[in-house]
Design an enzyme around this catalytic site. Sequence first.
Site, PDB file in Angstrom:
ATOM      1  N   PHE A 148       0.733  -1.164   0.066  1.00  8.96           N
ATOM      2  CA  PHE A 148      -0.096  -0.144  -0.025  1.00  8.96           C
ATOM      3  C   PHE A 148       0.997   1.228  -0.039  1.00  8.96           C
ATOM      4  CE2 PHE A 148      -3.039  -3.007   2.150  1.00  8.96           C
ATOM      5  CZ  PHE A 148      -4.316  -2.784   1.225  1.00  8.96           C
ATOM      6  N   ASP A 149       0.581   2.254  -0.851  1.00 13.77           N
ATOM      7  CA  ASP A 149       1.140   3.571  -0.457  1.00 13.77           C
ATOM      8  C   ASP A 149       0.086   4.256   0.642  1.00 13.77           C
ATOM      9  OD1 ASP A 149       1.828   6.114  -0.897  1.00 13.77           O
ATOM     10  OD2 ASP A 149      -0.066   6.796  -1.687  1.00 13.77           O
ATOM     11  N   LYS A 150       0.568   5.126   1.274  1.00 13.36           N
ATOM     12  CA  LYS A 150      -0.125   5.741   2.607  1.00 13.36           C
ATOM     13  C   LYS A 150      -1.223   6.703   2.270  1.00 13.36           C
ATOM     14  CE  LYS A 150       1.795   8.541   5.414  1.00 13.36           C
ATOM     15  NZ  LYS A 150       0.781   9.570   5.733  1.00 13.36           N
TER      16      LYS A 150
ATOM     17  N   VAL B 175      -0.986  -0.835  -4.379  1.00 12.41           N
ATOM     18  CA  VAL B 175      -2.180  -0.332  -4.315  1.00 12.41           C
ATOM     19  C   VAL B 175      -1.865   1.207  -4.047  1.00 12.41           C
ATOM     20  CG1 VAL B 175      -4.472   0.133  -3.230  1.00 12.41           C
ATOM     21  CG2 VAL B 175      -3.428  -2.135  -3.380  1.00 12.41           C
TER      22      VAL B 175
END
Length: 646
Positions: free
Chosen positions: A340-342, A539
């Site tokens: 994941f990106d944040k 993502v």
Amino acid sequence: MNDACCSSCETHAHQETAAAAGAVTRPAERTWPVLIAGGLIGVGALTAWLGHPGLAILPYVASIASSIATPARRAWRSMRARVLDINVLMLIAVAGAAVLGDWIEAASVVWLFGIAQWLETRSMERARRAIRSLVAMSPSVAFVRRDGIEREIAAADVLVGDVVIIRPGERIAVDGMVIAGESAVNQAPVTGESWPADKRPGFEVFAGSINGASALEIEATRLASDSTLARIIHLVEHAQTQRAPVQTFVDRFARYYTPAVVVLAVLIATVPALVTGSMAVFSLWSYRALALLVVACPCALVISTPVSIVSALTAAARAGVLIKGGSHLERLGGVRCVAFDKTGTLTQGRVTVADVVAVGASTAQGVLSVAAALESRSEHPIGRAIVDRARTDGLTVAPGTQFRSLPGRGAEATVESAPAIVGNHRLFEERQLCTPSLHARVEAVEGSGATPVLVGHDGVSLGVISLTDQMRDEGRQAVADLRDGGITRVVLLTGDVAAHAAVVRDGIGLDEAHAGLLPGDKVDHVARLRREYGPIAMVGDGVNDAPALAAADVGIAMGAAGTDVAIETADVALMSDDLGKLPYALRLGRATLNNIHLNLGLAIGMKLAFVALAAAGLATLWMAVLADTGASLVVTANSLRLLRVK
């Protein structure tokens, strides 16, 4: 599907849906011809039973004539293309049965084949109907104000910049930006969101969504033909024509399988007769060869994959998940690691004030009041967050004057006739306003994973405002669902500082977090994770994380509705910001792979069983057609179950 199998299978599996044109696909086989052919067979059987076998041939021939036209046309097209398909094999079987004098068999073959086509077409209509229903969600007319005059026009005639009036309960005709009014809008047709979204001036709305109880005025930002919904429909239609890797393999297999079966049938018909020199033996084994030709056609085998793909892509689109093709869907099913990106993915991507801490003799209310006065003219997200918090707390804010931005450090202005500054720790060190107590507050805020913004007024430090990008409420549940669905590693890759990454990691329950990453660093981590854990999905927001999304086995964009770049570049686009759509997408991918494997097993198993029966003389022609029909319908019905994946 190509020269591998039947053109009827090709029609059903790869026919491009007519949704965009609003057309209704007409079933290839009508009901009445099938009923008439069956009735004529019954008349012939009754005539033969009454002792007139010669006369019974007439209704049998009439039955064949009423059903043979469509498969004959398809067979002719196939032979011109040098293809052996089910239509060609069926015509050979009918002609052979007639030559052998078995007219009831010949008529039954054509009739059962017609039933098969009719049932198969009706089944496939279910998969296409869901996409066509999306088109119906966009109204054909819009109520527009031009030159101060309000009138109803065709939605296709709405121009970019037109003011469109959306009355309560109406469907929105074009994408646009709200310029007046507030209402709750049901965006389920586009984003799959289960709850209406609140809309007010400055918010985007999408064609096909449904207005709530209050009127809205929107400024059209796209033509109706270029709306988000129209692009989704177009991309889903295109995706349905794309072959998955397993489908390509099946096509190659069938390309060699069908000619091999024809050669085998010729050998079965001729070798026993040549060995024995008996016409009776030739008649017996020719009949078995005809049955083998019909039952061995790989129609069910070839249709098993595309019907599953079409059903899954359609189900995903209805749920607000746009999957760009069968290959991406198949790779989704094999994902074992998710990165994941944040910002904007695991967090809401919206800065908010988490806390206000005063130092010295100042108060939290005083700190917030000075900061809001200074930021009242600012358009920076941090400034807007501070002003919004002051309004929420009921503070009366008198705008500051002489506002000046200090790039990379903060801003300053005159508030209540005295200089005020709002900025980072570096700015306060430069202005010699940092005190031990202020420094301690800054460290505490940073330790909590928030971003500190320092506030000073009239040469004195007032306090610290703690800013945060709130984590999504559904994040922890989404990660838990991913693990339940077979994901072995869930990772955070972010350019943010380590403290913020650690807070997100612990708050959502991730396995690891890597902070301070540049785009190239994220690509390196994606490659490492693939080596260690297998196929990986990345993502992100579809724009800033483009290199990592491209490097992953599957790139998934969050909240892509209305975002051209995200919809066009990602392998999978989650149209809403709901993280719960991610486990669904991966679960659908796995269900599709399992469905395809089950279909292949059913098709091959049934074919092998009936091929053996046909070669042994235990299967009649009508049983062979029934077997081929049954296999096709079984795999089609099994594939349609994907429409119900939740």
